[in-house]
Design an enzyme around this catalytic site. Structure first.
Site, PDB file in Angstrom:
ATOM      1  N   SER A  82       0.835  -1.191   0.000  1.00 37.95           N
ATOM      2  CA  SER A  82       0.000   0.000   0.000  1.00 37.95           C
ATOM      3  C   SER A  82       0.872   1.244   0.000  1.00 37.95           C
ATOM      4  CB  SER A  82      -0.907   0.005   1.230  1.00 37.95           C
ATOM      5  OG  SER A  82      -0.129   0.272   2.378  1.00 37.95           O
ATOM      6  N   LYS A  83       0.234   2.389   0.022  1.00 33.97           N
ATOM      7  CA  LYS A  83       1.000   3.639  -0.053  1.00 33.97           C
ATOM      8  C   LYS A  83       2.022   3.751   1.074  1.00 33.97           C
ATOM      9  CE  LYS A  83      -2.832   3.384  -1.571  1.00 33.97           C
ATOM     10  NZ  LYS A  83      -3.606   2.408  -0.832  1.00 33.97           N
ATOM     11  N   ARG A  84       1.726   3.096   2.176  1.00 32.52           N
ATOM     12  CA  ARG A  84       2.665   3.111   3.296  1.00 32.52           C
ATOM     13  C   ARG A  84       4.046   2.630   2.876  1.00 32.52           C
ATOM     14  NH1 ARG A  84       2.371  -0.450   6.755  1.00 32.52           N
ATOM     15  NH2 ARG A  84       0.846  -1.806   5.804  1.00 32.52           N
ATOM     16  N   GLY A  91       5.630   3.291   0.266  1.00 40.01           N
ATOM     17  CA  GLY A  91       6.292   4.151  -0.708  1.00 40.01           C
ATOM     18  C   GLY A  91       5.595   4.048  -2.050  1.00 40.01           C
TER      19      GLY A  91
END
Length: 527
Positions: A258-260, A262
């Site tokens: 996920s965006k976590r 990067g």
RNA sequence: GUCCCCAUAGUCUAACGGAAAGGACACUGGGUUUUCAUCCCAGCGAUGGGGGUUCGACUCCCCCUGGGGGCACCA
């Protein structure tokens, strides 16, 4: 063993445009594409935009753009049409409604008047009791009167599929074999939302059947959905496609990417400066490998070697470091002239070059490219690697100054160097090198002790291309100016008592006589 | 909670039931180089645990553990 090819293969990628194309989606698209291409079959793109709240036209466009950027192409799709269109689910609503009506008539589906709140409450209660949060079908057997009553209350119904029967549902998966699910674990599920649009399971099945898909290759997060879909195929008397549920791509910590973690979208990587084929090659290796663990493939090789049978079953972790390594490999394989074209947008972004590039400037960029190529792993890095080629007022790297310029012998050395270089009649690599070496021995220094300060004076860094090559490219006059600037900078720092080493002389207040620093002119513009 | 899937080094992975468990990234050390990078050499490092089956198990079976996914009017 000779590979069996099947020209009737029809495989598809069916993204929902609720975001930019994700690396996971891209790999799913890739596997479908490879499978279709190696069989000489068809690859179809279908946009699953039935979630009218989250889907946007812009995302549809960007997904298409990113797929094309990767070099994938399709035989039927929203932008090019085909015999089984339309390829936007949002344009197929009537089709889904008709099939829902058919199921309603056969009593394989029914209207459900429960509101979201009611469902939510009931689910919560069941959860508290430790029960399976499966829908208990209050509306399963409503009388006509009861329906009328609900409708008078203003409720708009959903259509639910009636799950019945005992025993198990079998899903035949190309990678995992036969997987069985207990029918009683499944609740009646919604196929048409109250706003008249279909749910994923329903639209997906109808389209795959109507579009004559032979193979459904998708992430294994869909495996648990498959029994529901199988039930729908059976209820509608459609032929069930061959399934292949490929492993998911996880982030470094083993959780869903996920965006976590990067950058996760293909566009992110494009913007940073990854080559499309790097992405393809890397993604192909996520969950698939040859017997020899071959790392590099060109397009034909990849299409030829790929096989579903060799796709693994366990989840994989996306490793940005390996991706960067691979990109560096591909960048080094480029012809310098090709690389120049890829680099120019990043130079423009910094305003280091003008929009139009004259032949002379291009030649110089080519030279810079040749000097930096082996260091560039990601195109955008050129900005940090080569700033000093494009501007005279580059910043000095603090530790480089500390390590290489803060020595007592440096200022006199640089001054002497300047004088000698100024007197050099032919400013080339050979002469410059001889000059510096001679100077080093005059000062009783090792060659390196003379090279290093000059490098920092010219580039602001202690790493970079060959010193004499870069000096010659800068040109004699620029080299002299930069030595002056470095000497000046050191003098100011000494006066300040050895403070900040990263100061830019021009910025540190008004000047008190002495030689003026060079104007912040563009190197290429001036010489 | 429940159902389903999965399990070789930090990561991607290879290995007809029969090798010293092979390759790649990363990491460490060395060589080349004025520096960095490149390149070359070397090294570190794995079959999650426990039971079976077998002459022999990474490979087959069972249990445990761990991880992931589904159980939505999201896809």
């Amino acid at each position: 063993m000779a590979k069996l090819i099947n020209k009737n293969v029809r495989a598809r990628f069916a993204p929902s445009p609720t975001g930019r194309l994700h690396v996971g989606g891209a790999r799913t698209a890739l596997f479908n594409w490879l499978f279709a291409r190696q069989n000489g079959g068809k690859f179809i793109l279908r946009i699953e935009d039935t979630d009218i709240v989250r889907s946007t036209k812009d995302f549809s466009q960007s997904v298409i753009k990113d797929l094309k950027w990767l070099g994938l192409d399709w035989d039927e799709g929203p932008d090019i049409g085909g015999n089984y269109g339309p390829y936007f689910q949002s344009r197929r609503i009537e089709i889904y409604k008709n099939y829902a009506s058919a199921l309603l008539k056969k009593r394989k589906a029914y209207f459900c008047y429960c509101t979201l709140e009611e469902l939510e409450q009931r689910k919560k209660k069941m959860h508290e009791k430790g029960m399976l949060p499966k829908y208990n079908c209050r509306c399963r057997n409503l009388t006509l009167g009861e329906r009328k009553e609900f409708e008078r209350e203003g409720r708009s119904p959903t259509v639910r599929f009636r799950v019945s029967g005992e025993g198990a549902i079998y899903v035949e998966d190309l990678l995992r074999g036969k997987v069985s699910f207990e029918t009683k674990m499944l609740g009646d599920f919604i196929i048409l939302k109250s706003n008249g649009t279909p749910t994923f399971n329903f639209a997906n099945v109808i389209d795959d059947a109507l579009m004559k898909m032979t193979h459904v290759i998708r992430g294994d997060d869909h495996l648990s959905n498959t029994p529901r879909q199988v039930l729908l195929y059976e209820a509608l008397s459609f032929k069930i496609p061959q399934y292949a549920h490929i492993p998911m791509i996880l982030g470094r910590d083993g959780t869903k990417l996920s965006k976590r973690h990067g950058a996760t979208s293909i566009a992110d990587y494009r913007e940073k400066g990854y080559l499309p084929w790097t992405m393809i090659n890397y993604l192909a290796l996520l969950g698939w490998s040859t017997q020899e663990s071959q790392q590099f493939f060109n397009q034909e090789e990849l299409i030829r070697s790929f096989s579903l049978e060799r796709v693994g079953k366990s989840a994989t972790v996306f490793d940005p470091r390996k991706l960067e390594w691979m990109n560096g490999e591909y960048i080094r394989k480029l012809k310098p002239n090709q690389l120049v074209d890829l680099l120019i947008p990043y130079l423009r972004r910094e305003n280091w070059v003008t929009k139009r590039i004259d032949p002379l400037t291009r030649k110089k960029i080519l030279k810079v490219t040749e000097l930096e190529q082996e260091r560039v792993k990601v195109l955008s890095q050129i900005t940090n690697l080569a700033d000093f080629f494009f501007k005279s007022d580059f910043e000095y790297d603090r530790t480089s100054v500390e390590k290489r310029l803060k020595k007592d012998y440096v200022p006199p050395l640089l001054k002497k160097m300047r004088k000698r270089i100024a007197g050099l009649s032919l400013f080339n690599e050979k002469n410059l090198e001889r000059l510096i070496r001679d100077l080093a021995s005059e000062f009783s220094l090792s060659p390196g002790e003379a090279f290093h300060p000059l490098r920092v004076a010219l580039t602001g860094k202690m790493k970079g291309p060959g010193l004499f090559e870069l000096a010659v490219l800068l040109g004699k006059n620029e080299v002299l100016r930069r030595i002056d600037r470095a000497v000046e900078m050191l003098k100011k720092q000494r006066n300040k008592g050895g403070g900040s080493a990263s100061g830019r002389p021009r910025d540190s207040g008004s000047r008190s006589g002495g030689s003026n620093p060079p104007p912040p002119a563009n190197f290429f513009g001036r010489e």
